[in-house]
Design a protein around this motif. Sequence first.
Motif, PDB file in Angstrom:
ATOM      1  N   GLY A 166      58.234 -78.932  -2.183  1.00  0.00           N
ATOM      2  CA  GLY A 166      58.147 -79.418  -3.561  1.00  0.00           C
ATOM      3  C   GLY A 166      57.155 -80.536  -3.754  1.00  0.00           C
ATOM      4  O   GLY A 166      57.449 -81.556  -4.385  1.00  0.00           O
ATOM      5  N   GLY A 167      55.940 -80.352  -3.227  1.00  0.00           N
ATOM      6  CA  GLY A 167      54.912 -81.368  -3.359  1.00  0.00           C
ATOM      7  C   GLY A 167      53.783 -80.952  -4.275  1.00  0.00           C
ATOM      8  O   GLY A 167      53.883 -79.995  -5.040  1.00  0.00           O
ATOM      9  N   PHE A 168      52.663 -81.695  -4.175  1.00  0.00           N
ATOM     10  CA  PHE A 168      51.494 -81.466  -5.026  1.00  0.00           C
ATOM     11  C   PHE A 168      51.044 -80.009  -4.994  1.00  0.00           C
ATOM     12  O   PHE A 168      50.856 -79.380  -6.031  1.00  0.00           O
ATOM     13  CB  PHE A 168      50.312 -82.327  -4.544  1.00  0.00           C
ATOM     14  CG  PHE A 168      50.395 -83.783  -4.852  1.00  0.00           C
ATOM     15  CD1 PHE A 168      49.557 -84.350  -5.799  1.00  0.00           C
ATOM     16  CD2 PHE A 168      51.288 -84.606  -4.200  1.00  0.00           C
ATOM     17  CE1 PHE A 168      49.594 -85.705  -6.080  1.00  0.00           C
ATOM     18  CE2 PHE A 168      51.338 -85.962  -4.464  1.00  0.00           C
ATOM     19  CZ  PHE A 168      50.494 -86.517  -5.408  1.00  0.00           C
ATOM     20  N   VAL A 169      50.821 -79.490  -3.778  1.00  0.00           N
ATOM     21  CA  VAL A 169      50.235 -78.158  -3.624  1.00  0.00           C
ATOM     22  C   VAL A 169      51.076 -77.106  -4.326  1.00  0.00           C
ATOM     23  O   VAL A 169      50.566 -76.282  -5.094  1.00  0.00           O
ATOM     24  CB  VAL A 169      50.066 -77.812  -2.131  1.00  0.00           C
ATOM     25  CG1 VAL A 169      49.762 -76.330  -1.949  1.00  0.00           C
ATOM     26  CG2 VAL A 169      48.960 -78.660  -1.521  1.00  0.00           C
ATOM     27  N   GLN A 197      63.790 -74.021  -7.114  1.00  0.00           N
ATOM     28  CA  GLN A 197      65.082 -74.027  -6.442  1.00  0.00           C
ATOM     29  C   GLN A 197      65.171 -75.291  -5.590  1.00  0.00           C
ATOM     30  O   GLN A 197      64.495 -75.425  -4.569  1.00  0.00           O
ATOM     31  CB  GLN A 197      65.245 -72.775  -5.585  1.00  0.00           C
ATOM     32  CG  GLN A 197      65.266 -71.485  -6.384  1.00  0.00           C
ATOM     33  CD  GLN A 197      66.085 -70.402  -5.704  1.00  0.00           C
ATOM     34  OE1 GLN A 197      66.894 -70.655  -4.821  1.00  0.00           O
ATOM     35  NE2 GLN A 197      65.890 -69.166  -6.138  1.00  0.00           N
ATOM     36  N   ARG A 198      66.028 -76.221  -6.025  1.00  0.00           N
ATOM     37  CA  ARG A 198      66.171 -77.496  -5.324  1.00  0.00           C
ATOM     38  C   ARG A 198      67.295 -77.418  -4.291  1.00  0.00           C
ATOM     39  O   ARG A 198      68.176 -76.587  -4.385  1.00  0.00           O
ATOM     40  CB  ARG A 198      66.484 -78.613  -6.316  1.00  0.00           C
ATOM     41  CG  ARG A 198      65.601 -78.663  -7.542  1.00  0.00           C
ATOM     42  CD  ARG A 198      65.865 -79.938  -8.308  1.00  0.00           C
ATOM     43  NE  ARG A 198      65.609 -79.799  -9.728  1.00  0.00           N
ATOM     44  CZ  ARG A 198      65.566 -80.815 -10.576  1.00  0.00           C
ATOM     45  NH1 ARG A 198      65.780 -82.034 -10.140  1.00  0.00           N
ATOM     46  NH2 ARG A 198      65.340 -80.605 -11.866  1.00  0.00           N
ATOM     47  N   ARG A 237      63.616 -78.144  -0.176  1.00  0.00           N
ATOM     48  CA  ARG A 237      64.853 -78.488   0.512  1.00  0.00           C
ATOM     49  C   ARG A 237      65.484 -79.775  -0.013  1.00  0.00           C
ATOM     50  O   ARG A 237      66.662 -80.026   0.197  1.00  0.00           O
ATOM     51  CB  ARG A 237      64.616 -78.607   2.018  1.00  0.00           C
ATOM     52  CG  ARG A 237      63.762 -79.770   2.442  1.00  0.00           C
ATOM     53  CD  ARG A 237      63.781 -79.928   3.957  1.00  0.00           C
ATOM     54  NE  ARG A 237      63.240 -78.777   4.643  1.00  0.00           N
ATOM     55  CZ  ARG A 237      63.227 -78.635   5.965  1.00  0.00           C
ATOM     56  NH1 ARG A 237      63.719 -79.591   6.733  1.00  0.00           N
ATOM     57  NH2 ARG A 237      62.700 -77.558   6.516  1.00  0.00           N
ATOM     58  N   GLY A 238      64.718 -80.613  -0.669  1.00  0.00           N
ATOM     59  CA  GLY A 238      65.240 -81.869  -1.188  1.00  0.00           C
ATOM     60  C   GLY A 238      65.945 -81.699  -2.518  1.00  0.00           C
ATOM     61  O   GLY A 238      65.823 -80.679  -3.197  1.00  0.00           O
ATOM     62  N   ALA A 239      66.691 -82.744  -2.897  1.00  0.00           N
ATOM     63  CA  ALA A 239      67.380 -82.719  -4.185  1.00  0.00           C
ATOM     64  C   ALA A 239      66.413 -82.905  -5.342  1.00  0.00           C
ATOM     65  O   ALA A 239      66.673 -82.453  -6.451  1.00  0.00           O
ATOM     66  CB  ALA A 239      68.452 -83.815  -4.221  1.00  0.00           C
ATOM     67  N   ARG A 240      65.283 -83.569  -5.060  1.00  0.00           N
ATOM     68  CA  ARG A 240      64.307 -83.814  -6.128  1.00  0.00           C
ATOM     69  C   ARG A 240      62.905 -83.656  -5.577  1.00  0.00           C
ATOM     70  O   ARG A 240      62.520 -84.328  -4.623  1.00  0.00           O
ATOM     71  CB  ARG A 240      64.478 -85.230  -6.697  1.00  0.00           C
ATOM     72  CG  ARG A 240      63.541 -85.523  -7.854  1.00  0.00           C
ATOM     73  CD  ARG A 240      63.871 -86.842  -8.510  1.00  0.00           C
ATOM     74  NE  ARG A 240      63.579 -87.979  -7.686  1.00  0.00           N
ATOM     75  CZ  ARG A 240      62.349 -88.529  -7.549  1.00  0.00           C
ATOM     76  NH1 ARG A 240      61.330 -88.003  -8.183  1.00  0.00           N
ATOM     77  NH2 ARG A 240      62.180 -89.584  -6.793  1.00  0.00           N
TER      78      ARG A 240
END
Length: 450
Positions: free
Chosen positions: A174-177, A225-226, A197-200
Amino acid sequence: MTDNYDLLVIGAGMAGIAAATKCSSAGWRVAIIDALPYGGTCALRGCDPKKILRRAAEVVEGARLMRGKGVNDDGLSVNWGELMEHKHGFTDPVPQSMEDDLRAHGVDTLHGTATFTGPTQVEISGATYEAPKVLIATGATPRPLDFPGEEHLIDSTDFLNLESLPSRIVFVGGGFVSFEFAHIAARAGSSPVIVDRGARPLQAFDADLVDLLIDRGSDAGIEVQRGTSITSVVKTGSGYRVHIDKDGSSATIDADLVVHGAGRVPDLSRLNLEAGHVAYGENGIDVAGHLQSTTNPGVYAAGDSADTLGMPLTPVAVIEAKVAASNMLKSGSTVPDYAAIPTAVFTIPELVRLGMLEHEARDSGLDVEVRYTDTSRWYSNYRIGETAGATKILINKANDRIVGAHLFGAGYAELANTISLAIKHGLTTRQLKSTTATYPSIGSDLGSMI
Protein backbone atom coordinates in the motif's frame (compact mmCIF):
# COMPACT_ATOMS: atom_id res chain seq x y z
CA MET A 1 47.03 -1.65 -14.53
CA THR A 2 45.04 0.74 -12.34
CA ASP A 3 43.31 3.87 -13.62
CA ASN A 4 43.46 6.68 -11.06
CA TYR A 5 40.84 9.36 -10.48
CA ASP A 6 40.10 12.00 -7.87
CA LEU A 7 36.52 10.72 -7.55
CA LEU A 8 34.65 7.60 -8.55
CA VAL A 9 30.86 7.88 -8.59
CA ILE A 10 28.95 4.60 -8.49
CA GLY A 11 25.44 5.13 -9.86
CA ALA A 12 24.46 7.28 -12.84
CA GLY A 13 21.10 8.53 -11.62
CA MET A 14 20.27 12.14 -10.86
CA ALA A 15 22.27 12.11 -7.61
CA GLY A 16 25.41 10.58 -9.06
CA ILE A 17 25.31 12.83 -12.11
CA ALA A 18 24.90 15.95 -9.96
CA ALA A 19 27.94 15.08 -7.84
CA ALA A 20 30.08 14.03 -10.80
CA THR A 21 29.50 17.23 -12.77
CA LYS A 22 30.03 19.42 -9.70
CA CYS A 23 33.39 17.85 -8.85
CA SER A 24 34.56 17.72 -12.46
CA SER A 25 33.70 21.38 -12.91
CA ALA A 26 35.94 22.10 -9.89
CA GLY A 27 38.88 20.49 -11.70
CA TRP A 28 38.79 16.95 -10.36
CA ARG A 29 39.30 13.93 -12.58
CA VAL A 30 36.01 12.07 -12.25
CA ALA A 31 34.56 8.81 -13.53
CA ILE A 32 30.97 7.65 -13.14
CA ILE A 33 29.91 4.00 -13.32
CA ASP A 34 26.62 2.18 -13.87
CA ALA A 35 25.59 -1.26 -15.07
CA LEU A 36 22.27 0.14 -16.29
CA PRO A 37 21.59 2.87 -18.87
CA TYR A 38 22.45 6.32 -17.57
CA GLY A 39 19.61 8.38 -16.11
CA GLY A 40 18.59 6.39 -13.06
CA THR A 41 15.21 5.40 -11.75
CA CYS A 42 13.50 8.80 -11.84
CA ALA A 43 14.12 9.62 -15.49
CA LEU A 44 13.91 6.12 -16.92
CA ARG A 45 11.94 3.86 -14.58
CA GLY A 46 10.05 6.08 -12.15
CA CYS A 47 8.88 9.64 -11.64
CA ASP A 48 9.03 10.99 -15.18
CA PRO A 49 7.61 8.10 -17.24
CA LYS A 50 4.99 7.48 -14.55
CA LYS A 51 3.69 11.01 -14.84
CA ILE A 52 3.60 10.75 -18.62
CA LEU A 53 1.26 7.77 -18.25
CA ARG A 54 -0.73 9.68 -15.63
CA ARG A 55 -1.43 12.42 -18.16
CA ALA A 56 -3.57 10.07 -20.25
CA ALA A 57 -5.44 9.04 -17.11
CA GLU A 58 -5.97 12.71 -16.21
CA VAL A 59 -7.48 13.45 -19.61
CA VAL A 60 -9.89 10.52 -19.43
CA GLU A 61 -10.88 11.31 -15.86
CA GLY A 62 -11.18 15.02 -16.60
CA ALA A 63 -13.61 14.32 -19.43
CA ARG A 64 -15.59 11.88 -17.27
CA LEU A 65 -15.94 14.47 -14.53
CA MET A 66 -17.37 16.93 -17.06
CA ARG A 67 -19.91 14.43 -18.38
CA GLY A 68 -23.28 16.16 -18.44
CA LYS A 69 -21.56 19.49 -17.86
CA GLY A 70 -20.78 20.27 -21.48
CA VAL A 71 -18.37 17.47 -22.43
CA ASN A 72 -19.43 14.37 -24.30
CA ASP A 73 -16.88 11.68 -23.42
CA ASP A 74 -18.48 8.81 -25.33
CA GLY A 75 -15.81 6.53 -26.72
CA LEU A 76 -12.93 8.30 -25.01
CA SER A 77 -10.30 5.77 -23.93
CA VAL A 78 -6.58 5.24 -23.41
CA ASN A 79 -4.68 3.64 -26.27
CA TRP A 80 -2.01 1.95 -24.15
CA GLY A 81 0.30 1.13 -27.06
CA GLU A 82 0.38 4.71 -28.30
CA LEU A 83 0.78 5.98 -24.74
CA MET A 84 3.83 3.73 -24.33
CA GLU A 85 5.29 5.07 -27.57
CA HIS A 86 4.80 8.58 -26.19
CA LYS A 87 6.60 7.56 -23.00
CA HIS A 88 9.49 6.04 -24.95
CA GLY A 89 9.77 9.27 -26.90
CA PHE A 90 10.93 10.82 -23.63
CA THR A 91 12.86 7.99 -21.98
CA ASP A 92 14.73 6.48 -24.94
CA PRO A 93 17.00 9.50 -25.65
CA VAL A 94 17.83 10.06 -21.97
CA PRO A 95 20.83 7.70 -21.50
CA GLN A 96 22.77 9.05 -24.49
CA SER A 97 21.86 12.62 -23.58
CA MET A 98 23.09 12.08 -20.02
CA GLU A 99 26.36 10.55 -21.20
CA ASP A 100 26.96 13.33 -23.72
CA ASP A 101 26.41 15.96 -21.04
CA LEU A 102 28.70 14.20 -18.57
CA ARG A 103 31.46 13.96 -21.16
CA ALA A 104 30.98 17.64 -21.99
CA HIS A 105 31.67 18.31 -18.30
CA GLY A 106 34.84 16.23 -18.49
CA VAL A 107 33.47 13.15 -16.73
CA ASP A 108 34.54 9.70 -17.92
CA THR A 109 31.53 7.40 -18.35
CA LEU A 110 32.05 3.73 -17.52
CA HIS A 111 29.70 0.77 -17.86
CA GLY A 112 29.50 -2.34 -15.74
CA THR A 113 29.06 -3.53 -12.16
CA ALA A 114 31.45 -1.88 -9.72
CA THR A 115 32.68 -3.94 -6.77
CA PHE A 116 35.06 -2.82 -4.04
CA THR A 117 38.40 -4.63 -3.89
CA GLY A 118 39.80 -2.30 -1.23
CA PRO A 119 38.96 0.93 0.64
CA THR A 120 39.78 3.11 -2.38
CA GLN A 121 39.62 0.59 -5.20
CA VAL A 122 36.82 -0.80 -7.34
CA GLU A 123 36.83 -3.34 -10.12
CA ILE A 124 34.69 -3.19 -13.26
CA SER A 125 34.78 -6.11 -15.69
CA GLY A 126 38.28 -7.05 -14.58
CA ALA A 127 39.71 -3.52 -14.75
CA THR A 128 40.80 -1.74 -11.57
CA TYR A 129 40.04 1.89 -10.77
CA GLU A 130 41.25 3.83 -7.76
CA ALA A 131 40.36 7.17 -6.17
CA PRO A 132 40.78 8.75 -2.73
CA LYS A 133 37.08 9.61 -2.83
CA VAL A 134 34.15 7.37 -3.81
CA LEU A 135 30.48 8.40 -3.86
CA ILE A 136 27.87 5.64 -3.75
CA ALA A 137 24.53 6.61 -5.26
CA THR A 138 23.13 3.30 -6.51
CA GLY A 139 19.50 3.92 -5.57
CA ALA A 140 17.04 1.26 -4.48
CA THR A 141 15.62 -2.04 -5.66
CA PRO A 142 12.29 -3.80 -4.93
CA ARG A 143 12.16 -5.32 -1.46
CA PRO A 144 12.38 -9.14 -1.34
CA LEU A 145 9.00 -10.71 -0.55
CA ASP A 146 8.32 -13.66 1.70
CA PHE A 147 5.63 -15.75 0.04
CA PRO A 148 5.70 -18.61 -2.47
CA GLY A 149 5.25 -17.44 -6.04
CA GLU A 150 6.89 -14.05 -5.61
CA GLU A 151 8.83 -14.78 -8.81
CA HIS A 152 5.59 -14.29 -10.76
CA LEU A 153 5.40 -10.61 -9.81
CA ILE A 154 6.61 -7.82 -12.04
CA ASP A 155 8.13 -4.65 -10.61
CA SER A 156 7.56 -0.98 -11.37
CA THR A 157 10.12 -1.01 -14.19
CA ASP A 158 8.24 -3.82 -15.93
CA PHE A 159 4.90 -2.06 -15.45
CA LEU A 160 6.24 1.07 -17.09
CA ASN A 161 7.20 -1.00 -20.14
CA LEU A 162 4.02 -3.06 -20.58
CA GLU A 163 3.09 -3.36 -24.24
CA SER A 164 -0.56 -3.88 -23.30
CA LEU A 165 -2.52 -3.38 -20.10
CA PRO A 166 -4.39 -6.42 -18.77
CA SER A 167 -7.88 -6.24 -17.31
CA ARG A 168 -7.26 -7.60 -13.82
CA ILE A 169 -4.27 -6.32 -11.85
CA VAL A 170 -3.30 -6.96 -8.23
CA PHE A 171 -0.88 -4.51 -6.66
CA VAL A 172 1.03 -5.86 -3.67
CA GLY A 173 1.62 -3.28 -0.93
CA GLY A 174 0.00 0.00 0.00
CA GLY A 175 2.66 2.50 -0.98
CA PHE A 176 3.33 5.09 -3.68
CA VAL A 177 3.83 2.62 -6.53
CA SER A 178 0.62 0.68 -5.94
CA PHE A 179 -1.61 3.71 -5.58
CA GLU A 180 -0.16 5.72 -8.46
CA PHE A 181 -0.19 2.81 -10.90
CA ALA A 182 -3.64 1.68 -9.78
CA HIS A 183 -5.04 5.15 -10.49
CA ILE A 184 -3.52 5.09 -13.96
CA ALA A 185 -4.70 1.54 -14.67
CA ALA A 186 -8.26 2.21 -13.54
CA ARG A 187 -8.64 5.13 -15.97
CA ALA A 188 -7.09 3.00 -18.71
CA GLY A 189 -9.80 0.37 -18.33
CA SER A 190 -8.38 -2.14 -15.85
CA SER A 191 -9.84 -3.32 -12.55
CA PRO A 192 -7.07 -2.84 -9.97
CA VAL A 193 -6.94 -4.34 -6.48
CA ILE A 194 -4.44 -3.09 -3.90
CA VAL A 195 -3.59 -5.64 -1.21
CA ASP A 196 -1.96 -4.12 1.87
CA ARG A 197 -0.99 -6.06 4.97
CA GLY A 198 -1.20 -2.98 7.19
CA ALA A 199 -4.30 -1.44 8.72
CA ARG A 200 -3.64 1.82 6.88
CA PRO A 201 -1.81 2.31 3.59
CA LEU A 202 0.39 5.34 2.83
CA GLN A 203 1.38 5.58 6.48
CA ALA A 204 3.62 8.61 5.94
CA PHE A 205 0.57 10.71 4.99
CA ASP A 206 -2.29 12.17 6.99
CA ALA A 207 -4.73 9.40 7.90
CA ASP A 208 -7.88 11.46 7.30
CA LEU A 209 -6.78 12.46 3.81
CA VAL A 210 -5.70 8.90 2.98
CA ASP A 211 -9.23 7.76 3.77
CA LEU A 212 -10.58 10.40 1.37
CA LEU A 213 -8.18 9.19 -1.30
CA ILE A 214 -9.29 5.58 -0.85
CA ASP A 215 -12.94 6.62 -1.16
CA ARG A 216 -12.18 8.63 -4.28
CA GLY A 217 -10.26 5.70 -5.76
CA SER A 218 -13.20 3.43 -5.05
CA ASP A 219 -15.38 5.70 -7.20
CA ALA A 220 -12.89 5.11 -10.02
CA GLY A 221 -13.02 1.33 -9.60
CA ILE A 222 -9.98 0.74 -7.36
CA GLU A 223 -10.43 -1.80 -4.57
CA VAL A 224 -8.21 -1.59 -1.49
CA GLN A 225 -7.99 -4.58 0.82
CA ARG A 226 -6.45 -3.54 4.14
CA GLY A 227 -5.04 -5.79 6.83
CA THR A 228 -4.63 -8.49 4.21
CA SER A 229 -1.60 -10.72 3.70
CA ILE A 230 -0.67 -12.56 0.53
CA THR A 231 0.16 -16.19 1.31
CA SER A 232 1.06 -17.26 -2.22
CA VAL A 233 0.76 -16.47 -5.93
CA VAL A 234 0.05 -19.41 -8.23
CA LYS A 235 0.24 -19.38 -12.02
CA THR A 236 -2.93 -20.65 -13.71
CA GLY A 237 -3.92 -21.31 -17.30
CA SER A 238 -5.45 -17.86 -17.64
CA GLY A 239 -3.21 -15.80 -15.38
CA TYR A 240 -2.51 -15.92 -11.65
CA ARG A 241 -4.38 -16.81 -8.49
CA VAL A 242 -3.44 -14.69 -5.50
CA HIS A 243 -4.10 -16.41 -2.18
CA ILE A 244 -4.81 -13.99 0.65
CA ASP A 245 -5.48 -14.13 4.38
CA LYS A 246 -7.43 -11.57 6.38
CA ASP A 247 -8.08 -12.08 10.08
CA GLY A 248 -7.55 -15.81 9.69
CA SER A 249 -9.94 -16.14 6.75
CA SER A 250 -8.57 -17.33 3.42
CA ALA A 251 -9.67 -16.17 -0.03
CA THR A 252 -8.34 -15.85 -3.56
CA ILE A 253 -8.14 -13.13 -6.21
CA ASP A 254 -7.77 -14.04 -9.88
CA ALA A 255 -5.54 -11.68 -11.83
CA ASP A 256 -3.87 -11.28 -15.20
CA LEU A 257 -0.93 -9.45 -13.64
CA VAL A 258 0.54 -9.08 -10.14
CA VAL A 259 2.71 -6.01 -9.46
CA HIS A 260 5.26 -5.53 -6.68
CA GLY A 261 4.49 -2.27 -4.89
CA ALA A 262 5.62 -3.31 -1.41
CA GLY A 263 8.53 -0.96 -1.00
CA ARG A 264 12.18 -0.76 -1.94
CA VAL A 265 15.51 -1.29 -0.21
CA PRO A 266 18.98 0.16 -0.88
CA ASP A 267 20.62 -1.48 -3.89
CA LEU A 268 23.96 -2.41 -2.34
CA SER A 269 24.26 -6.17 -2.70
CA ARG A 270 26.66 -6.18 -5.67
CA LEU A 271 29.14 -3.63 -4.30
CA ASN A 272 31.10 -5.96 -1.97
CA LEU A 273 31.11 -3.21 0.65
CA GLU A 274 32.90 -5.42 3.13
CA ALA A 275 36.03 -5.26 0.97
CA GLY A 276 35.74 -1.49 1.03
CA HIS A 277 35.42 -1.39 4.82
CA VAL A 278 32.05 0.33 4.37
CA ALA A 279 29.51 -0.38 7.10
CA TYR A 280 25.85 -0.58 6.14
CA GLY A 281 22.47 -1.79 7.37
CA GLU A 282 18.99 -2.43 6.02
CA ASN A 283 18.40 1.30 5.55
CA GLY A 284 21.62 1.94 3.65
CA ILE A 285 25.23 2.88 4.22
CA ASP A 286 26.06 4.14 7.70
CA VAL A 287 26.95 7.80 7.25
CA ALA A 288 27.53 10.79 9.47
CA GLY A 289 25.25 13.79 9.02
CA HIS A 290 27.57 15.21 6.36
CA LEU A 291 27.19 11.94 4.35
CA GLN A 292 30.66 10.49 4.95
CA SER A 293 30.91 6.78 5.74
CA THR A 294 31.39 6.14 9.44
CA THR A 295 33.97 3.43 8.72
CA ASN A 296 35.75 4.54 5.54
CA PRO A 297 36.55 8.29 5.37
CA GLY A 298 37.08 8.10 1.62
CA VAL A 299 33.51 6.96 0.93
CA TYR A 300 30.39 9.10 0.83
CA ALA A 301 26.81 8.06 0.04
CA ALA A 302 23.68 9.87 -1.10
CA GLY A 303 20.05 9.14 -1.86
CA ASP A 304 18.52 5.74 -1.25
CA SER A 305 22.01 4.26 -0.77
CA ALA A 306 22.55 6.27 2.42
CA ASP A 307 20.94 5.84 5.84
CA THR A 308 19.88 9.45 6.42
CA LEU A 309 16.90 11.45 7.63
CA GLY A 310 15.99 12.31 4.04
CA MET A 311 12.89 10.95 2.36
CA PRO A 312 13.37 8.53 -0.57
CA LEU A 313 12.80 11.22 -3.20
CA THR A 314 14.84 12.24 -6.21
CA PRO A 315 15.13 15.91 -5.12
CA VAL A 316 16.42 14.72 -1.73
CA ALA A 317 18.98 12.45 -3.40
CA VAL A 318 20.19 15.35 -5.55
CA ILE A 319 20.45 17.65 -2.52
CA GLU A 320 22.46 15.03 -0.65
CA ALA A 321 24.75 14.42 -3.64
CA LYS A 322 25.49 18.12 -4.02
CA VAL A 323 26.20 18.45 -0.30
CA ALA A 324 28.43 15.37 -0.40
CA ALA A 325 30.30 16.77 -3.40
CA SER A 326 30.81 20.09 -1.65
CA ASN A 327 32.06 18.35 1.49
CA MET A 328 34.51 16.25 -0.53
CA LEU A 329 35.81 19.27 -2.41
CA LYS A 330 36.22 21.44 0.69
CA SER A 331 36.85 18.77 3.35
CA GLY A 332 33.68 20.18 4.89
CA SER A 333 30.99 18.87 7.20
CA THR A 334 27.85 20.56 5.89
CA VAL A 335 24.62 18.70 6.69
CA PRO A 336 21.74 18.65 4.17
CA ASP A 337 18.70 20.79 4.96
CA TYR A 338 15.64 18.54 4.85
CA ALA A 339 13.19 21.17 6.06
CA ALA A 340 9.90 21.66 4.23
CA ILE A 341 10.56 19.22 1.37
CA PRO A 342 7.17 18.22 -0.08
CA THR A 343 6.29 14.68 -1.08
CA ALA A 344 3.32 13.71 -3.24
CA VAL A 345 1.44 10.60 -4.27
CA PHE A 346 0.40 11.36 -7.84
CA THR A 347 -2.97 9.69 -7.74
CA ILE A 348 -6.03 11.42 -9.20
CA PRO A 349 -6.37 13.75 -7.35
CA GLU A 350 -2.94 13.85 -5.70
CA LEU A 351 -2.09 13.56 -2.02
CA VAL A 352 0.66 15.78 -0.60
CA ARG A 353 2.58 16.15 2.64
CA LEU A 354 4.94 18.80 3.97
CA GLY A 355 6.45 18.92 7.43
CA MET A 356 4.98 17.25 10.49
CA LEU A 357 1.99 15.00 10.88
CA GLU A 358 -0.48 16.07 13.55
CA HIS A 359 0.74 13.59 16.18
CA GLU A 360 4.38 14.45 15.44
CA ALA A 361 3.73 18.13 16.08
CA ARG A 362 2.00 17.44 19.40
CA ASP A 363 4.62 14.88 20.46
CA SER A 364 7.31 17.48 19.89
CA GLY A 365 5.63 19.74 22.42
CA LEU A 366 4.27 22.31 19.99
CA ASP A 367 0.94 23.98 20.70
CA VAL A 368 -0.62 23.62 17.26
CA GLU A 369 -3.87 24.72 15.74
CA VAL A 370 -5.24 22.29 13.17
CA ARG A 371 -7.03 24.05 10.35
CA TYR A 372 -8.99 21.42 8.43
CA THR A 373 -10.89 22.50 5.34
CA ASP A 374 -13.21 20.53 3.09
CA THR A 375 -12.49 21.96 -0.36
CA SER A 376 -14.66 19.54 -2.32
CA ARG A 377 -17.27 22.20 -3.09
CA TRP A 378 -14.89 25.06 -3.71
CA TYR A 379 -14.95 26.83 -7.04
CA SER A 380 -11.58 25.42 -8.17
CA ASN A 381 -12.99 21.90 -7.85
CA TYR A 382 -16.46 22.75 -9.14
CA ARG A 383 -14.90 24.22 -12.27
CA ILE A 384 -13.41 20.85 -13.27
CA GLY A 385 -16.23 18.68 -11.94
CA GLU A 386 -14.14 17.25 -9.09
CA THR A 387 -16.02 16.34 -5.90
CA ALA A 388 -13.13 15.39 -3.59
CA GLY A 389 -10.67 17.66 -1.82
CA ALA A 390 -9.49 18.63 1.64
CA THR A 391 -6.56 20.25 3.40
CA LYS A 392 -5.16 20.12 6.91
CA ILE A 393 -2.73 22.88 7.88
CA LEU A 394 -0.89 22.76 11.23
CA ILE A 395 -0.06 26.17 12.70
CA ASN A 396 2.31 26.78 15.61
CA LYS A 397 0.28 29.08 17.86
CA ALA A 398 3.44 30.54 19.36
CA ASN A 399 4.63 32.19 16.13
CA ASP A 400 1.84 31.77 13.54
CA ARG A 401 4.07 29.61 11.31
CA ILE A 402 3.12 26.47 9.39
CA VAL A 403 4.77 23.32 10.76
CA GLY A 404 2.81 20.82 8.68
CA ALA A 405 0.61 20.88 5.60
CA HIS A 406 -1.44 18.01 4.20
CA LEU A 407 -3.32 18.42 0.94
CA PHE A 408 -5.63 16.22 -1.10
CA GLY A 409 -6.94 17.71 -4.29
CA ALA A 410 -6.46 18.43 -7.97
CA GLY A 411 -3.40 20.60 -8.57
CA TYR A 412 -2.40 20.69 -4.92
CA ALA A 413 1.10 19.36 -5.65
CA GLU A 414 1.84 22.75 -7.22
CA LEU A 415 0.29 24.59 -4.29
CA ALA A 416 2.64 22.67 -2.00
CA ASN A 417 5.64 24.48 -3.50
CA THR A 418 4.38 27.82 -2.17
CA ILE A 419 3.80 26.32 1.26
CA SER A 420 7.28 24.78 1.19
CA LEU A 421 8.78 28.20 0.56
CA ALA A 422 6.78 29.63 3.46
CA ILE A 423 7.90 26.92 5.89
CA LYS A 424 11.54 27.07 4.82
CA HIS A 425 11.78 30.82 5.22
CA GLY A 426 9.60 31.17 8.31
CA LEU A 427 6.71 33.13 6.79
CA THR A 428 3.68 33.50 9.02
CA THR A 429 0.15 32.75 7.89
CA ARG A 430 -0.55 36.47 8.23
CA GLN A 431 2.22 37.21 5.74
CA LEU A 432 0.98 34.53 3.36
CA LYS A 433 -2.56 35.89 3.46
CA SER A 434 -1.29 39.39 2.73
CA THR A 435 -0.23 38.27 -0.75
CA THR A 436 -2.69 38.87 -3.58
CA ALA A 437 -2.76 35.84 -5.88
CA THR A 438 -3.99 35.57 -9.46
CA TYR A 439 -7.72 34.83 -9.46
CA PRO A 440 -9.31 32.47 -10.11
CA SER A 441 -6.49 30.01 -9.53
CA ILE A 442 -5.67 27.20 -7.12
CA GLY A 443 -3.00 29.46 -5.65
CA SER A 444 -5.68 31.94 -4.64
CA ASP A 445 -7.25 29.22 -2.45
CA LEU A 446 -4.27 29.16 -0.10
CA GLY A 447 -5.39 32.17 1.92
CA SER A 448 -8.69 30.48 2.74
CA MET A 449 -6.97 27.18 3.60
CA ILE A 450 -4.87 28.84 6.29
